[in-house]
Scaffold this motif. Structure first.
Motif: not given
Length: 292
Positions: A193, A206-208, A222, A245
């Motif tokens: 993150k 971002s979050e992955e 992601k 996304c």
């Protein structure tokens, strides 16, 4: 006595009772009092102020509908007196509220000069409502809103102080990268993150997630967000106006076939006319993320 004469006699009794109550001077009718009560309530007069008039109005109205002269005689004077008292309360309140509101507004305007961002927006919004009531002479509502604004000014000023202490500390790039692994399980996934806060009030996050999250599921996705940020006290308020996304792939184990099957979901890049609002406290940011 036939039904016609009985009905006429009952109406005559009610009329005599009404005349005996009001004497030569005609008192307000049920319709007039009802209209006057509604006018006061629309101007913000509390229910407690018109309660006596409403009770008397109800009883007189019931007496008229049921031809009950005793009920009419008992409550007609109370109805007239009740509405007069309520209107007197309103007129006296108006005389005292005008200077009160003028003085309180000056104090609030001075205090809100120390506010900025969302704190100032909150104060300005409530003050605008107060002004709109004052402009149409609804001073009771204006006083309620002005008193509310005055009561929250200390909170807004305290939140402004908290925000000013962390604004410069938030600017920069933050990351939280760690491995997700259930106890005594061989599979694992990597979570990443990030936040990037600019000096211009814009941010990117971002979050992955990549890896196996359960015995039967692998994930590879992601999400990236862009927008602006502001503060409410020590909480960072995120207004997201774009979200992308680039990938979202889920691979599931079909036990019977002992095969992994991939499910590729659609990617997207969306903008929002109305921002999505999210938040994170500075405490959480500091404890869970590292600044790079």
């Amino acid at each position: 006595m036939n039904r016609f004469f009985k009905s006429m006699f009952a109406l005559f009794v009610v009329s005599i009772a009404t005349i005996s109550i009001t004497g030569c001077k005609r008192g307000p009718t049920v319709e007039e009092v009802d209209t006057r009560i509604k006018a006061l309530l629309e101007k913000g007069v509390p229910d407690s102020v018109v309660a006596d008039a409403k009770i008397a109005l109800y009883n007189v109205s019931t007496g008229q509908k049921t031809n009950n002269s005793t009920l009419i005689r008992k409550y007609s004077d109370s109805m007239a007196i009740g509405i007069e008292k309520a209107e007197k309360w309103y007129n006296e309140a108006m005389a005292s509220y005008k200077p009160y509101l003028e003085n309180l507004k000056k104090t609030i305007v001075e205090k809100k000069s120390n506010l900025s961002g969302l704190h100032l927006k909150t104060a300005d919004s409530l003050l605008a409502i107060c002004d709109s009531f004052i402009n149409i002479n609804w001073l009771v509502q204006a006083k309620v809103k002005m008193d509310k604004l005055d009561s929250i000014m200390p909170v807004l000023l305290d939140n402004e102080k908290k925000a000013s202490e962390i604004k410069k500390l938030v600017v920069g790039n933050w990351i939280d990268a760690h491995i997700l692994q259930a106890e005594d399980q061989p599979y694992k996934a990597k979570s990443i993150k990030t936040f990037s806060f600019g000096k211009d009030g814009k941010f990117e996050s971002s979050e992955e997630l990549v890896g196996q999250t359960t015995p039967y599921m692998k994930e590879d996705w992601k999400f990236i967000s862009w927008g602006t940020y502001d503060f409410k006290g020590d909480t960072i308020i995120l207004s997201i106006n774009r979200e992308k996304c680039p990938k979202q792939i889920f691979t599931q184990l079909w036990v019977k076939e002992n095969k992994w099957k991939k499910d590729v979901k659609p990617t997207y890049d969306s903008t929002f006319s109305e921002p999505k609002i999210e938040s994170i406290t500075y405490k959480t940011l500091k404890e869970e993320f590292k600044k790079r």
